[in-house]
Design an enzyme around this catalytic site. Sequence first.
Site, mmCIF file in Angstrom:
data_model
loop_
_atom_site.group_PDB
_atom_site.id
_atom_site.type_symbol
_atom_site.label_atom_id
_atom_site.label_comp_id
_atom_site.label_asym_id
_atom_site.label_seq_id
_atom_site.Cartn_x
_atom_site.Cartn_y
_atom_site.Cartn_z
ATOM 1 N N GLU A 186 0.833 -1.208 0.000
ATOM 2 C CA GLU A 186 0.000 0.000 0.000
ATOM 3 C C GLU A 186 0.869 1.260 0.000
ATOM 4 O O GLU A 186 0.634 2.198 0.768
ATOM 5 C CB GLU A 186 -0.914 0.014 1.219
ATOM 6 C CG GLU A 186 -1.980 -1.042 1.204
ATOM 7 C CD GLU A 186 -3.107 -0.724 2.196
ATOM 8 O OE1 GLU A 186 -2.810 -0.214 3.287
ATOM 9 O OE2 GLU A 186 -4.271 -0.982 1.868
ATOM 10 N N GLU A 266 -6.711 -7.851 -0.357
ATOM 11 C CA GLU A 266 -7.069 -7.847 1.063
ATOM 12 C C GLU A 266 -8.566 -7.598 1.180
ATOM 13 O O GLU A 266 -9.026 -6.456 1.214
ATOM 14 C CB GLU A 266 -6.301 -6.768 1.837
ATOM 15 C CG GLU A 266 -4.833 -7.028 1.960
ATOM 16 C CD GLU A 266 -4.139 -6.000 2.821
ATOM 17 O OE1 GLU A 266 -4.819 -5.283 3.568
ATOM 18 O OE2 GLU A 266 -2.911 -5.903 2.736
HETATM 19 C C1 LIG Z 1 -5.572 2.136 11.487
HETATM 20 C C2 LIG Z 1 -4.658 2.063 10.278
HETATM 21 C C3 LIG Z 1 -4.651 0.650 9.662
HETATM 22 C C4 LIG Z 1 -3.735 0.588 8.448
HETATM 23 N N1 LIG Z 1 -3.801 -0.790 7.872
HETATM 24 C C5 LIG Z 1 -4.589 -1.169 6.880
HETATM 25 S S1 LIG Z 1 -5.558 -0.157 6.143
HETATM 26 N N2 LIG Z 1 -4.478 -2.450 6.372
HETATM 27 C C6 LIG Z 1 -3.920 -2.675 5.041
HETATM 28 C C7 LIG Z 1 -2.535 -3.290 5.194
HETATM 29 O O1 LIG Z 1 -2.049 -3.663 3.907
HETATM 30 C C8 LIG Z 1 -2.568 -4.531 6.075
HETATM 31 O O2 LIG Z 1 -1.238 -4.963 6.275
HETATM 32 C C9 LIG Z 1 -3.226 -4.221 7.418
HETATM 33 O O3 LIG Z 1 -2.447 -3.299 8.134
HETATM 34 C C10 LIG Z 1 -4.629 -3.651 7.173
HETATM 35 C C11 LIG Z 1 -5.376 -3.417 8.449
HETATM 36 O O4 LIG Z 1 -5.428 -4.618 9.170
#
Ligand SMILES: CCCCNC(=S)N1C[C@H](O)[C@@H](O)[C@@H](O)[C@H]1CO
Length: 658
Positions: A186, A266
């Site tokens: 991301e 995801e």
């Molecule tokens: C509160 C911020 C959370 C950021 N993480 C996000 S959007 N996510 C996307 C990320 O790629 C994954 O590793 C996980 O971290 C998942 C949340 O479980």
Amino acid sequence: MADRRNSILVTFFCFISFIYICECQNDSFTIDYNGNTFILDGKPFRAISGSMHYSRTHPYYWKDRLMKMVAAGLNTVQTYVPWNIHEPTQGKYDFTGLANLELFLQTAQDVGLKVLMRSGPYICGEWEYGGLPAWLLTINPNMVVRTMDPDYIKAVDGWYDVLLPILKKYLHINGGPILMVQIENEYGSYFACDYDYLRFLYQKARTGLGEKAIIYTTDGDGDAYVKCGTVEGCYVTIDFGPTSNPASNFQVQRHFEPKGPLVNSEFYTGWLDHWGNPHAHTAIDTVCNSLDKILALGASVNMYMFEGGTNFGYWNGANAPPYQPVPTSYDYDSPLNETGDITDKYIAIRQTISKYQKLPEMPIPPNTPKGNYGDTDMNFVATVQDALSVLSPNQPVSSTYPLTMEQIKFYYGFILYRTKLPTDITTPTPLITGGVRDRGYVTIDQVPQGIFIRDDTTQVNITGKQGQYLDILVENTGRIGFATLMNYNTKGIIANVTLNGKILTDWTIYPISLENINGTTIFQHNIKSTGPKKNKGLQTPSIFIGKIPIPASSDEPKDTFLDPTNWTKGQALVNGFNLGRYWPVMGPQVTLYVPKPVLKEPSKLNYLVVLELENTTCTSSSVCKISFTDIPVINKIPPGFHSNIRNIPEGYPYHKRV
Ligand SMILES: CCCCNC(=S)N1C[C@H](O)[C@@H](O)[C@@H](O)[C@H]1CO
């Protein structure tokens, strides 16, 4: 005669051609841009995948969890490579135990699962520092990670030189289970948007994996995210949670990949927790209705998480602002719960998949039995200060001003800062610092004075006499693993400490290794301690030990749960295996998962060691109890929340970026 010879030659040629075509199609994985599908060994392939992180499940149980994924109709598992568990100190590598990547890949292949490999170097995942090693911060505390920062790139280059040859060996095209390899994670959600960095990673991965490997990226389902998150040569995939209209979510991917397979890397089956917030919950129907639509589109999908597992030791991460550490349990409200047990959500998802994929003719592996061992008598061993000879056996570090954990090259868990009171303090006097990361337990000659709390409590009022020890036991509760504040991750005491406005100097700094205390240590070192002192509702941070009463029986030991109810906050280890942090007064997690393989058979002694930071009903004379139960509790409603409020409304807009 000639005709006969020709027909034999033609037959032989056709046979050779058939073999050649089959061989070419074996061990091949490609993208068919016309058919909008993957092609695996010559046939269209749609990944129905689930995330499981090998570093969050004891290796003894990897096959159990992977078999349960197969039984649910999955054909693929997705996993992250946490750089920091594999390179705990720069240039020293670990691929054993929870870090045994090749064993995990081999096990996946053995059960018939393909693998989506997320190689990092950054992985997010609520893992400590998003998978980055803390020693990066010793190279240059002003390093801007996830950019072309030269110190960062040099470290990544060295790590990828070790990792990529392993991944290449396990690529499907080389006979292994890995279908494709993700770089970064991301990246479009990160402020830097450094294309040179992505190009560097892509080129490094391309060189390391070969021309035929498919390299991909994953970003949130927004054009702005993907724009900064991908680079020429990578296949673009996106992620989104349960929504009412996946077809519109996929339009974002189509903006960048007009042709080719739709992929949601995801699909959130639940969500993450933070200490102090209610346990996340996403309704089964919400998940299955959306999954049904995704599968109906013919898309490939990875369910994040399919089994969440556990942040053992100090491996939990954190988010910010405000600073919010993630609990030990990474249950994620996922189809397989933290201990790998089947849930109603698992059954419902399996049913949904069965509409699109013939389920394997195999029984669903059973849940593992759980042990209810009851109370363990916990005996006070020593306060942290009185046990320093064992907890911190090497020479402490002396410094005029406090040094960070990274500056003394000690990265995780606990560190004690000691100085002497410069004068008598007869009335409560402000001890102030904004620089404790993340919790600082203050004592004067071991009498509790209060707790510094990051982003919260920066003043503790103290009293004492000149020359008495002023100790601050600092807990690093996990480095931030997401967004800009990842670049503010040094730990320990990171700023000066003042008493009545004057800077305190001449500090002695002790790194604390709880693993040094096990069943035999305490008897070898006959640690003397006067016992915890109590003050202001706190007691001196102390070590306790107990023998776990596992009955002598052929079917023992079993998985079990440590229930620290009546204790406050601390760390627990069984037979030297660091189970993680407990904080039952905060919640939502109360119990800690104890996997069966960390326990010895009943004829041998099983020791529980606890560092209690805040308070218990124990004193050095009274015996405290802590129990082992067969029922986990990870959804206690934290203080300030009401039972009908959940922190994640259904369909949570997970891209509420911090
Ligand atoms: C509160 C911020 C959370 C950021 N993480 C996000 S959007 N996510 C996307 C990320 O790629 C994954 O590793 C996980 O971290 C998942 C949340 O479980």
